[in-house]
Design a protein around this motif. Structure first.
Motif, PDB file in Angstrom:
ATOM      1  N   ALA A  77      44.973  29.186  43.568  1.00  0.00           N
ATOM      2  CA  ALA A  77      44.358  29.383  44.901  1.00  0.00           C
ATOM      3  C   ALA A  77      45.408  29.957  46.071  1.00  0.00           C
ATOM      4  CB  ALA A  77      43.922  27.991  45.527  1.00  0.00           C
ATOM      5  N   ALA A  78      46.534  30.480  45.293  1.00  0.00           N
ATOM      6  CA  ALA A  78      47.591  31.007  46.144  1.00  0.00           C
ATOM      7  C   ALA A  78      46.857  32.144  46.975  1.00  0.00           C
ATOM      8  CB  ALA A  78      48.567  31.274  45.340  1.00  0.00           C
ATOM      9  N   ASP A  79      47.206  32.469  48.178  1.00  0.00           N
ATOM     10  CA  ASP A  79      47.245  33.668  48.961  1.00  0.00           C
ATOM     11  C   ASP A  79      47.886  34.796  48.233  1.00  0.00           C
ATOM     12  OD1 ASP A  79      46.742  35.610  50.493  1.00  0.00           O
ATOM     13  OD2 ASP A  79      48.174  34.807  52.583  1.00  0.00           O
ATOM     14  N   LEU A  80      47.118  35.931  47.998  1.00  0.00           N
ATOM     15  CA  LEU A  80      47.739  37.111  47.236  1.00  0.00           C
ATOM     16  C   LEU A  80      47.793  38.300  48.265  1.00  0.00           C
ATOM     17  CD1 LEU A  80      46.273  36.880  43.595  1.00  0.00           C
ATOM     18  CD2 LEU A  80      48.319  35.955  44.406  1.00  0.00           C
ATOM     19  N   MET A 132      45.016  33.336  35.976  1.00  0.00           N
ATOM     20  CA  MET A 132      45.465  34.030  36.859  1.00  0.00           C
ATOM     21  C   MET A 132      45.305  35.717  36.888  1.00  0.00           C
ATOM     22  SD  MET A 132      46.961  33.248  39.660  1.00  0.00           S
ATOM     23  CE  MET A 132      47.518  34.372  41.067  1.00  0.00           C
ATOM     24  N   SER A 133      45.234  36.104  35.334  1.00  0.00           N
ATOM     25  CA  SER A 133      45.080  37.429  35.043  1.00  0.00           C
ATOM     26  C   SER A 133      43.725  37.940  35.667  1.00  0.00           C
ATOM     27  CB  SER A 133      45.226  37.735  33.487  1.00  0.00           C
ATOM     28  OG  SER A 133      44.866  38.973  33.109  1.00  0.00           O
ATOM     29  N   VAL A 134      42.674  37.191  35.425  1.00  0.00           N
ATOM     30  CA  VAL A 134      41.363  37.432  35.708  1.00  0.00           C
ATOM     31  C   VAL A 134      41.212  37.777  37.061  1.00  0.00           C
ATOM     32  CG1 VAL A 134      38.891  36.769  35.799  1.00  0.00           C
ATOM     33  CG2 VAL A 134      40.264  36.178  33.587  1.00  0.00           C
ATOM     34  N   ARG A 135      41.806  36.784  37.887  1.00  0.00           N
ATOM     35  CA  ARG A 135      41.969  37.022  39.266  1.00  0.00           C
ATOM     36  C   ARG A 135      42.599  38.161  39.860  1.00  0.00           C
ATOM     37  NH1 ARG A 135      44.812  33.143  43.764  1.00  0.00           N
ATOM     38  NH2 ARG A 135      43.817  34.065  45.564  1.00  0.00           N
ATOM     39  N   LYS A 146      43.471  40.846  38.069  1.00  0.00           N
ATOM     40  CA  LYS A 146      42.441  41.914  37.752  1.00  0.00           C
ATOM     41  C   LYS A 146      41.343  42.374  38.776  1.00  0.00           C
ATOM     42  CE  LYS A 146      43.952  42.402  32.819  1.00  0.00           C
ATOM     43  NZ  LYS A 146      43.537  42.291  31.548  1.00  0.00           N
ATOM     44  N   ALA A 147      40.571  41.438  39.175  1.00  0.00           N
ATOM     45  CA  ALA A 147      39.540  41.458  40.218  1.00  0.00           C
ATOM     46  C   ALA A 147      40.012  41.903  41.424  1.00  0.00           C
ATOM     47  CB  ALA A 147      38.909  40.064  40.074  1.00  0.00           C
ATOM     48  N   LEU A 148      41.228  41.741  41.894  1.00  0.00           N
ATOM     49  CA  LEU A 148      41.971  42.260  43.330  1.00  0.00           C
ATOM     50  C   LEU A 148      42.660  43.658  42.935  1.00  0.00           C
ATOM     51  CD1 LEU A 148      43.264  38.979  44.471  1.00  0.00           C
ATOM     52  CD2 LEU A 148      41.322  40.146  45.235  1.00  0.00           C
ATOM     53  N   GLY A 149      42.533  43.875  41.627  1.00  0.00           N
ATOM     54  CA  GLY A 149      43.306  45.303  41.418  1.00  0.00           C
ATOM     55  C   GLY A 149      44.937  45.297  41.478  1.00  0.00           C
ATOM     56  N   LEU A 150      45.429  43.978  41.192  1.00  0.00           N
ATOM     57  CA  LEU A 150      46.840  43.685  41.098  1.00  0.00           C
ATOM     58  C   LEU A 150      47.358  44.123  39.948  1.00  0.00           C
ATOM     59  CD1 LEU A 150      47.143  40.747  43.317  1.00  0.00           C
ATOM     60  CD2 LEU A 150      47.975  42.954  43.918  1.00  0.00           C
ATOM     61  N   PRO A 151      48.450  44.715  39.551  1.00  0.00           N
ATOM     62  CA  PRO A 151      49.114  44.581  38.278  1.00  0.00           C
ATOM     63  C   PRO A 151      49.634  43.144  37.791  1.00  0.00           C
ATOM     64  CG  PRO A 151      50.114  46.022  39.674  1.00  0.00           C
ATOM     65  CD  PRO A 151      49.203  45.394  40.357  1.00  0.00           C
ATOM     66  N   ASP A 187      51.012  38.249  25.922  1.00  0.00           N
ATOM     67  CA  ASP A 187      49.687  38.304  25.933  1.00  0.00           C
ATOM     68  C   ASP A 187      49.109  39.642  26.180  1.00  0.00           C
ATOM     69  OD1 ASP A 187      46.846  38.099  26.029  1.00  0.00           O
ATOM     70  OD2 ASP A 187      46.962  36.078  27.102  1.00  0.00           O
ATOM     71  N   LEU A 188      49.010  40.793  25.402  1.00  0.00           N
ATOM     72  CA  LEU A 188      48.683  42.137  25.758  1.00  0.00           C
ATOM     73  C   LEU A 188      47.303  42.173  26.156  1.00  0.00           C
ATOM     74  CD1 LEU A 188      50.522  44.267  22.903  1.00  0.00           C
ATOM     75  CD2 LEU A 188      51.199  43.741  25.270  1.00  0.00           C
ATOM     76  N   ASP A 189      46.290  41.366  25.891  1.00  0.00           N
ATOM     77  CA  ASP A 189      44.888  41.442  26.111  1.00  0.00           C
ATOM     78  C   ASP A 189      44.775  40.918  27.701  1.00  0.00           C
ATOM     79  OD1 ASP A 189      44.059  42.072  23.762  1.00  0.00           O
ATOM     80  OD2 ASP A 189      43.721  40.096  22.842  1.00  0.00           O
ATOM     81  N   HIS A 190      45.664  40.287  28.234  1.00  0.00           N
ATOM     82  CA  HIS A 190      45.557  39.558  29.682  1.00  0.00           C
ATOM     83  C   HIS A 190      46.482  40.393  30.306  1.00  0.00           C
ATOM     84  CE1 HIS A 190      43.155  36.390  27.536  1.00  0.00           C
ATOM     85  NE2 HIS A 190      42.395  36.548  28.543  1.00  0.00           N
ATOM     86  N   SER A 191      47.162  41.359  30.040  1.00  0.00           N
ATOM     87  CA  SER A 191      48.309  42.152  30.699  1.00  0.00           C
ATOM     88  C   SER A 191      47.827  43.563  31.163  1.00  0.00           C
ATOM     89  CB  SER A 191      49.852  41.979  30.081  1.00  0.00           C
ATOM     90  OG  SER A 191      50.088  40.761  29.782  1.00  0.00           O
ATOM     91  N   SER A 192      48.009  43.850  32.375  1.00  0.00           N
ATOM     92  CA  SER A 192      47.951  45.246  32.650  1.00  0.00           C
ATOM     93  C   SER A 192      49.255  45.944  32.626  1.00  0.00           C
ATOM     94  CB  SER A 192      47.153  45.346  34.140  1.00  0.00           C
ATOM     95  OG  SER A 192      47.880  44.775  35.112  1.00  0.00           O
ATOM     96  N   PHE A 193      50.344  45.373  32.651  1.00  0.00           N
ATOM     97  CA  PHE A 193      51.614  46.131  32.438  1.00  0.00           C
ATOM     98  C   PHE A 193      52.412  45.054  31.800  1.00  0.00           C
ATOM     99  CE2 PHE A 193      52.561  43.374  36.155  1.00  0.00           C
ATOM    100  CZ  PHE A 193      54.071  43.172  35.860  1.00  0.00           C
ATOM    101  N   ILE A 194      53.459  45.704  31.209  1.00  0.00           N
ATOM    102  CA  ILE A 194      54.474  45.025  30.265  1.00  0.00           C
ATOM    103  C   ILE A 194      55.880  45.189  30.814  1.00  0.00           C
ATOM    104  CG2 ILE A 194      53.090  45.041  28.354  1.00  0.00           C
ATOM    105  CD1 ILE A 194      54.824  47.205  27.348  1.00  0.00           C
TER     106      ILE A 194
END
Length: 474
Positions: A68-71, A89-92, A94-99, A105-112
């Protein structure tokens, strides 16, 4: 390539870090060392993060539900040891367009996170697509060894002049050539050697940068490089870089072939040193050839066995280069006395037994005869004799005549640090015979009580061991 390497501007906003335990602290150290502002959710409630006061000032400790943190304003989300919360948190994010990075966990990462080589303004990132961080670390270690320690300072130095030079050189190709000459020439070498003020004066002294860039003849320089006693793995990183950058290498004959193999393949190699019974071209001729090559715009390496300033005539060569106005640098090497001591486990100093060391050379018998042996009779002094095999009888005579005990332990160590290294130990009385066993040089003599502590017998055959023990017992 699944992951495109990019650099994140950490001044653009904070990074949210969620997790617990050592996983959290490890990622926190990485982000803090990069200068990031960090919002930390320690989901186990442990906020003892072990950071310095400077790093802690950029960290905000948050409580409550991280989901519920402010992003707003956040530039990236990192989850380390966060379990199911990391996935949510990954789902949230990605929905906001944040890396977002969820550790392991590569499946839930948009960067490494890559392995990083950090040299200030110069940063190298190495990735394996998340498949093998250990491989990435090994590659990083190789790059760490190749990059000059001050390469970031060089980038910063150039950055300080970039705007003014760009204003004075309109054409991009000519501007690029200007910076290539600066980086590859004496100015860049001065920065990498820690002489930034000297480089600053030299760059400011360039009256016409365009003319400097157009000059047909590049600025040459000479690097006096110590090759060490023979083992190529004992070359310094700085020496390896010099060998790779050189246009021509003037090398001593005793420099091992394995070390010569580290020279860039298209570099000209010239043997100038002497061996026993085979005179070289002479010191004056060596000096002149180095000067001529540098004045012709070449990057010259004078590759010397051991260290240039320990019986290597490096001082004479530097004086000649100074007189000719040639830019030069000095890259020390491991001298044979230290290499041999390490190779055969002879401690040159030893508490209460040996508190002084004397290095001397005795290439010929007349060198030994000219030495003042009366100053070398202290039993707490270790004597290291370079090139002393042929003069071994004169060395023994001089020390015995001066009053050194014939029972003084002595070691003769040949081809130290090389695969065919060989040692023989005994007493001063038997020094000529020990030298004969060396079976070809180059060799050093170590004289003093410290030789009793040698581990050199590990290199000898059983017959040699028995013989040496009998010699020592006589």
């Amino acid at each position: 390539m699944r992951f495109l390497p990019m650099f994140l501007d950490l001044k653009a906003g904070p990074v949210v870090l969620i997790g617990m335990g050592e996983f959290l602290r490890a990622k926190l150290r990485v982000l803090a060392s990069a200068g990031a502002r960090i919002r930390v959710h320690a989901i186990d409630g442990n906020h003892h993060l072990g950071l310095s006061a400077e790093d802690a000032a950029r960290i905000e400790i948050l409580t409550g539900d991280p989901l519920a943190a402010d992003l707003s304003g956040v530039i990236a989300v990192v989850c380390a040891g966060a379990g199911d919360i990391g996935v949510a948190m990954s789902v949230r994010a990605k929905a906001l367009g944040l890396p977002v990075n969820v550790m392991d966990d590569l499946d839930h990462s948009s960067f490494i996170f890559p392995a990083i080589v950090d040299r200030g303004d110069v940063v190298v990132a190495i990735g394996t697509g998340g498949t093998s961080p250990v491989v990435a670390r090994r590659v990083r270690e190789k790059i760490e060894a190749l990059l000059p320690a001050r390469i970031g300072e060089l980038a910063e130095f150039i950055g300080g002049f970039r705007k003014s030079i760009n204003e004075r050189i309109a054409e991009f190709p000519l501007r690029r050539r200007f910076w290539e000459r600066v980086i590859d020439g004496p100015i860049g070498a001065a920065v990498l050697a820690g002489r930034k003020s000297e480089a600053d004066v030299a760059l400011k002294a360039i009256a016409d940068p365009s003319e400097f860039a157009r000059a047909d003849k590049p600025e040459g320089s000479v690097a006096l490089v110590g090759a060490g006693p023979g083992d190529p793995d004992l070359l310094t990183i700085k020496a390896l870089r010099a060998l790779q950058d050189a246009d021509i290498v003037f090398h001593d004959e005793q420099v091992s072939g394995e070390i010569l193999d580290r020279i860039r393949r298209d570099t000209t190699r010239v043997a100038v040193g002497r061996r026993v019974g085979r005179p070289g071209i002479g010191q004056d001729a060596i000096n002149q050839r180095m000067i001529e090559a540098a004045q012709a715009g070449q990057r010259v390496v004078r590759l010397k066995g051991g260290d240039p300033f320990v019986f290597g005539r490096g001082g004479e060569e530097i004086e000649a280069l100074r007189a000719a106005g040639v830019a030069y640098s000095i890259i020390p090497g491991i001298t044979a006395g230290l290499g041999g001591a390490a190779d055969f486990e002879v401690p040159l100093t030893y508490r209460h037994e040996a508190t002084r060391i004397t290095f001397l050379t005795a290439h010929k018998a007349r060198d030994a005869e000219a030495a003042d042996w009366s100053t070398l009779t202290d039993t707490k002094m270790t004597i290291v004799v370079y090139m002393g095999v042929s003069a071994a009888p004169a060395v023994r005579t001089g020390l015995l005549a001066a009053g050194r005990s014939p029972e003084t332990p002595v070691g003769v160590f040949a081809r130290v640090t090389r695969p065919d290294a060989q040692g023989a130990i005994g007493t001063l009385r038997d020094l000529p015979e020990l030298a004969r066993r060396a079976d070809g040089g180059p060799a050093i003599l170590i004289i003093g009580d410290v030789v009793r502590h040698t581990g050199s017998l590990r290199r000898q055959t059983p017959n040699q061991i028995i013989s040496d023990l009998l010699d020592a017992a006589e």
